[in-house]
Enzyme design. Structure first.
Site, PDB file in Angstrom:
ATOM      1  CE1 TYR A 194      41.681  42.951  42.242  1.00 49.62           C
ATOM      2  CE2 TYR A 194      39.797  42.738  43.714  1.00 49.62           C
ATOM      3  CZ  TYR A 194      41.048  43.251  43.439  1.00 49.62           C
ATOM      4  OH  TYR A 194      41.685  44.050  44.373  1.00 49.62           O
ATOM      5  CE  LYS A 198      43.872  41.345  44.847  1.00 55.11           C
ATOM      6  NZ  LYS A 198      45.274  41.713  45.092  1.00 55.11           N
TER       7      LYS A 198
END
Ligand code: NAD
Length: 298
Positions: A194, A198
């Site tokens: 994740y 980002k």
């Protein structure tokens, strides 16, 4: 009054949470708003679109279901928006998913060990996020899935929106969705995929800003901390089921950490997007702007 034609925005992942709030805010700002999400969210998209149209005379909105990880679907979505509204001036690539599993076979316990050590509290949040998925350890399949939606999806939206805006020759605004975990890697322990997506969005945003600046197109991203949305409500629920936590404990952890003393709302992100989209923000580009109640400072 200005005789400038009304601008057209497209917001992805708009059926709920942050994307929905952005769509409503841009409509309130007088922009025609096309809304996107996956096809299973069609009912929510339709009611959002109707809500926008009902905001006032002359308000326009349209619905475009597409999976942002699929190039042909993104291309068709942008073409559909241009066909419906005559152009595209604002692209908000908001759609994203959170899959957070540690790659350790035995990850740290979620709360007990670090509960009172504030420097590890963001790590605690990540451990909590880790509870969202049922699989024990991060897999290549998860990596590919999250990168295809969060990173490739953002790249594709920037690519097709950017080309359309260059073709139009009237400038534009492109905005992506990073995260506090796209700013602080070590706080994202246990959530490497994740966080990777980002961070990738920051890189894509900077490179696109470099390429599109001469066309009067700015490219920026928002990097939220904890925002109360279906994504984080789901995390709270998963904790209750998995660790017998009390309802709201996830949010309470962040609230206790934040200098402002509360968690954010989707409308807070929408207000930032409203500024980035404005004429006045013409000199802001290539930035990923933290909006987290002071939990992390750049
Ligand atoms: P959410 O889960 O409530 O909403 C995300 C929306 O994206 C959903 O409607 C979902 O259906 C849609 N979506 C998922 N995959 C898609 C795809 N392939 N194509 C099109 N749409 C798709 O999440 P949110 O909290 O509103 O978050 C929005 C964005 O902000 C995400 O990119 C998220 O990573 C980021 N973010 C959220 C937080 C937070 O605390 N909520 C913090 C940091 C960053």
């Amino acid at each position: 009054m200005t005789d400038r034609p009304t601008r057209i925005a497209l917001v992805t992942g708009a059926a709920q949470g942050i994307g929905r709030a952005i769509a409503l805010r841009l409509a309130k700002d007088g922009i025609h708003v096309a809304v996107n999400d996956i096809s299973t969210k069609l009912d929510d998209l339709n009611s959002l679109s109707e809500e926008i149209i009902a905001m006032g005379p002359g308000m326009k909105s349209s619905v475009h279901t597409a999976d942002v990880s699929k190039e042909e679907q993104v291309k068709a979505m942008i073409e559909g928006v241009v066909e419906t509204h005559g152009g595209l001036d604002v692209m908000v690539a908001n759609a994203g998913i959170a899959i957070c599993n540690s790659f350790l076979e035995r990850p740290h316990p979620p709360l007990s060990r670090y509960r009172f050590k504030s420097r590890f509290v963001i790590g605690i949040l990540i451990q909590i996020f880790s509870s969202l998925s049922l699989s024990a350890i991060a897999t290549v399949e998860e990596w590919d899935r999250i990168f295809s939606i969060n990173a490739r999806g953002t790249f594709l939206c920037y690519k097709y929106a950017g080309n359309q805006m260059v073709k139009q020759g009237r400038g534009g605004r492109i905005i992506g969705a990073s995260s506090i975990y796209g700013k602080s890697g070590n706080s994202a322990a246990g959530c490497s995929a994740y966080a990777g997506t980002k961070f990738a969005i920051r890189g894509i945003t900077q490179a696109a800003a470099g390429e599109l600046g001469r066309h009067c197109i700015t490219v920026n991203a928002y990097a939220p901390g904890f925002i109360e949305s279906p994504m984080t409500v789901q995390a709270d629920k998963a904790l209750m089921e998995k660790y017998n936590f009390e309802s709201g404990q996830f949010m309470e952890t962040y609230r206790a950490l934040a200098p402002v003393g509360y968690v954010g709302k989707p409308e807070d992100i929408a207000a930032l997007v409203s500024y980035l989209v404005s004429e006045e923000a013409h000199f802001v580009t290539g930035q990923t702007i933290s909006i987290n109640g002071g939990v992390f400072c750049d």
